[in-house]
Design an enzyme around this catalytic site. Structure first.
Site, PDB file in Angstrom:
ATOM      1  N   GLU A 125       0.887  -1.179   0.000  1.00  0.00           N
ATOM      2  CA  GLU A 125       0.000   0.000   0.000  1.00  0.00           C
ATOM      3  C   GLU A 125       0.916   1.218   0.000  1.00  0.00           C
ATOM      4  OE1 GLU A 125      -2.668   0.370   3.308  1.00  0.00           O
ATOM      5  OE2 GLU A 125      -4.086   1.558   2.150  1.00  0.00           O
ATOM      6  N   ALA A 136      -2.492   7.748   6.835  1.00  0.00           N
ATOM      7  CA  ALA A 136      -1.528   7.441   7.889  1.00  0.00           C
ATOM      8  C   ALA A 136      -0.163   7.046   7.335  1.00  0.00           C
ATOM      9  CB  ALA A 136      -2.072   6.311   8.752  1.00  0.00           C
ATOM     10  N   HIS A 137       0.047   7.227   6.015  1.00  0.00           N
ATOM     11  CA  HIS A 137       1.357   6.885   5.450  1.00  0.00           C
ATOM     12  C   HIS A 137       2.297   8.066   5.621  1.00  0.00           C
ATOM     13  CE1 HIS A 137       0.088   3.181   3.184  1.00  0.00           C
ATOM     14  NE2 HIS A 137      -1.058   3.695   3.546  1.00  0.00           N
ATOM     15  N   HIS A 191      -5.579   5.961  -2.252  1.00  0.00           N
ATOM     16  CA  HIS A 191      -4.732   7.023  -1.679  1.00  0.00           C
ATOM     17  C   HIS A 191      -4.391   7.997  -2.804  1.00  0.00           C
ATOM     18  CE1 HIS A 191      -4.145   5.775   2.486  1.00  0.00           C
ATOM     19  NE2 HIS A 191      -4.138   4.537   2.049  1.00  0.00           N
ATOM     20  N   ASN A 215     -12.353   6.333   1.345  1.00  0.00           N
ATOM     21  CA  ASN A 215     -11.306   6.814   2.238  1.00  0.00           C
ATOM     22  C   ASN A 215     -10.033   7.112   1.458  1.00  0.00           C
ATOM     23  OD1 ASN A 215     -12.810   4.415   4.174  1.00  0.00           O
ATOM     24  ND2 ASN A 215     -12.724   6.521   4.871  1.00  0.00           N
ATOM     25  N   ARG A 223     -20.314  17.906  -9.743  1.00  0.00           N
ATOM     26  CA  ARG A 223     -19.640  18.521 -10.893  1.00  0.00           C
ATOM     27  C   ARG A 223     -18.261  17.924 -11.141  1.00  0.00           C
ATOM     28  NH1 ARG A 223     -23.120  23.032 -10.371  1.00  0.00           N
ATOM     29  NH2 ARG A 223     -22.391  23.633  -8.315  1.00  0.00           N
ATOM     30  N   ASP A 244     -16.548  -0.498   9.508  1.00  0.00           N
ATOM     31  CA  ASP A 244     -16.366  -0.499  10.967  1.00  0.00           C
ATOM     32  C   ASP A 244     -17.228   0.542  11.665  1.00  0.00           C
ATOM     33  OD1 ASP A 244     -15.087   1.766  10.097  1.00  0.00           O
ATOM     34  OD2 ASP A 244     -13.248   1.459  11.249  1.00  0.00           O
ATOM     35  N   ASP A 270      -8.563  -3.606   6.871  1.00  0.00           N
ATOM     36  CA  ASP A 270      -7.515  -2.587   7.003  1.00  0.00           C
ATOM     37  C   ASP A 270      -7.033  -2.551   8.454  1.00  0.00           C
ATOM     38  OD1 ASP A 270      -5.734  -0.680   6.070  1.00  0.00           O
ATOM     39  OD2 ASP A 270      -7.153   0.980   6.175  1.00  0.00           O
TER      40      ASP A 270
HETATM   41 ZN   LIG Z   1      -4.285  -0.166   4.551  1.00  0.00          ZN
END
Ligand SMILES: [Zn+2]
Length: 383
Positions: A125, A136-137, A191, A215, A223, A244, A270
């Protein structure tokens, strides 16, 4: 029937075409009969409990306090064992963004677990994801897609790299998506800050999965439809959803279902290290995460950072909170993700000929038993 045969009777059996009061027989680790009504001969009575196919989680980072890879094979094996106990008879190992040499080392360690059958494959990922949507990367470690580097990462995994998440708008992304598809690595878009058109170009190049739809991507806008509309509407794409109750509102899950159907919608966890643990501080790759009331957030900035979800909870919520049928929920938790991995001929549903990967659920849809390849990992209480 041979000595390796077992019949599970008095059960509600969830198959792709319905819920049947009946029984099933397992011989040598495979499902050999599925029937309605009273089982012929003696069986192990499940007292009306529900049998669903073993869950297939194509996106998970950790659990029970551990993370993939951790450099330590025992800890990684403990993560796999934790999720297996919650019903994930098949699970990928996902790696968050790290330096290429760190990822290569991790992939090589995880390849051992794949060869032992503990993990179904490796998912990178990152690092080829958007700074604007990095969640969170670690933004300092993100990179533009690079064909040579990608080839090295795949090589490090010794044939076990099964998926890579790429932001389709980045330079060279289309080339790397094309390479991935050609090598049999699933290209997932996510992402990402891509437009609708850029996302479609990624799909055209061979991307077939949306990494946790909604997410870490631009929201739906009438538009500027963005990636969500592109991914939901394209028949070639399967969308992952983190059900979740934190990442996605139930109404948006129903929206995805209406657009893509259960056959293109896959439940994922995840999950990170805190799954199955209490609140506290946990690592997620190089980042630190605070877990409060079961919600994982980056210590710095507060972005949602993975989940503490397990597939049994995702499944139960899909039925109870979202309101979908057992058949649809089972498809989203098992058959659809199995098809993503190309394993739907062997696992993913209660179908004669497939592996006996099964989950037994009690009246409240809590896990009461788990079977993998015909052997109990967790034996149903009283059975
Ligand atoms: Zn992940």
């Amino acid at each position: 029937m041979g000595p390796m045969s077992v019949t599970l009777s008095d059960a509600r059996v969830v198959t792709p075409d319905g819920v049947h009061d009946g029984w099933l027989t397992i011989e040598d680790g495979r499902i050999t009969h599925v029937g309605s009504g009273r089982a012929p001969g003696a069986g192990l009575s499940l007292g009306g409990r529900t049998i669903v196919p073993g869950f297939v989680d194509i996106h998970t980072h950790g659990g029970a306090g551990g993370s993939y890879p951790d450099g330590d094979p025992e800890s990684a094996a403990a993560v796999a064992a934790f999720h297996l106990g919650r019903g994930s008879t098949t699970a990928m190992a996902s790696l968050v963004t790290a330096a290429p040499e760190t990822l290569a080392r991790a992939a090589s360690a995880l390849a051992d677990l794949c060869e032992q059958g503990l993990v179904a494959g490796i998912h990178f990922e990152g690092p080829y994801i958007s700074k604007a949507r990095c969640g969170a990367h670690n933004p300092a470690l993100l990179r533009d897609p690079d064909r040579g580097e990608f080839r090295e990462l795949v090589r490090a995994g010794r044939g076990h790299v099964r998926m890579i998440t790429i932001a389709a708008e980045l330079p060279n992304a289309i080339d790397v998506i094309r390479d991935a598809a050609a090598e049999g690595v699933i290209a997932a878009v996510g992402h990402s800050d891509a437009t609708y058109e850029q996302t479609l170009a990624g799909v055209e190049a061979g991307a077939t999965v949306a990494t946790h739809l909604y997410n870490a991507m631009p929201a739906l806008n009438h538009r500027e439809p963005g990636p969500i509309a592109a991914l939901l509407q394209d028949e070639r794409v399967t969308v992952e959803l983190i059900n979740d109750g934190v990442h996605v509102h139930p109404a948006m899950l129903r929206l995805a279902m209406h657009a893509a159907g259960a056959s293109r919608t896959a439940l994922i966890t995840d999950a990170m290290a805190a799954a199955g643990m209490g609140d506290g501080r946990y690592p997620l790759g190089p980042m630190t995460v605070n877990v409060e009331n079961g919600v994982a957030r980056l210590a710095e900035g507060g972005a949602i950072a993975g989940s503490t979800l397990t597939m049994d909870v995702a499944f139960r919520r899909t039925v109870r909170e979202v309101g979908l049928s057992l058949v649809d929920a089972a498809r989203m938790a098992s058959l659809t993700p199995a098809r993503v991995l190309g394993l739907d001929g062997e696992i993913g549903s209660i179908t004669v000929g497939k592996h006996a990967d099964l989950v037994v659920l009690d009246g409240d849809l809590n896990v009461d038993g788990v079977m993998k390849r015909g052997a109990w990992v967790r034996r149903p209480a009283g059975a």
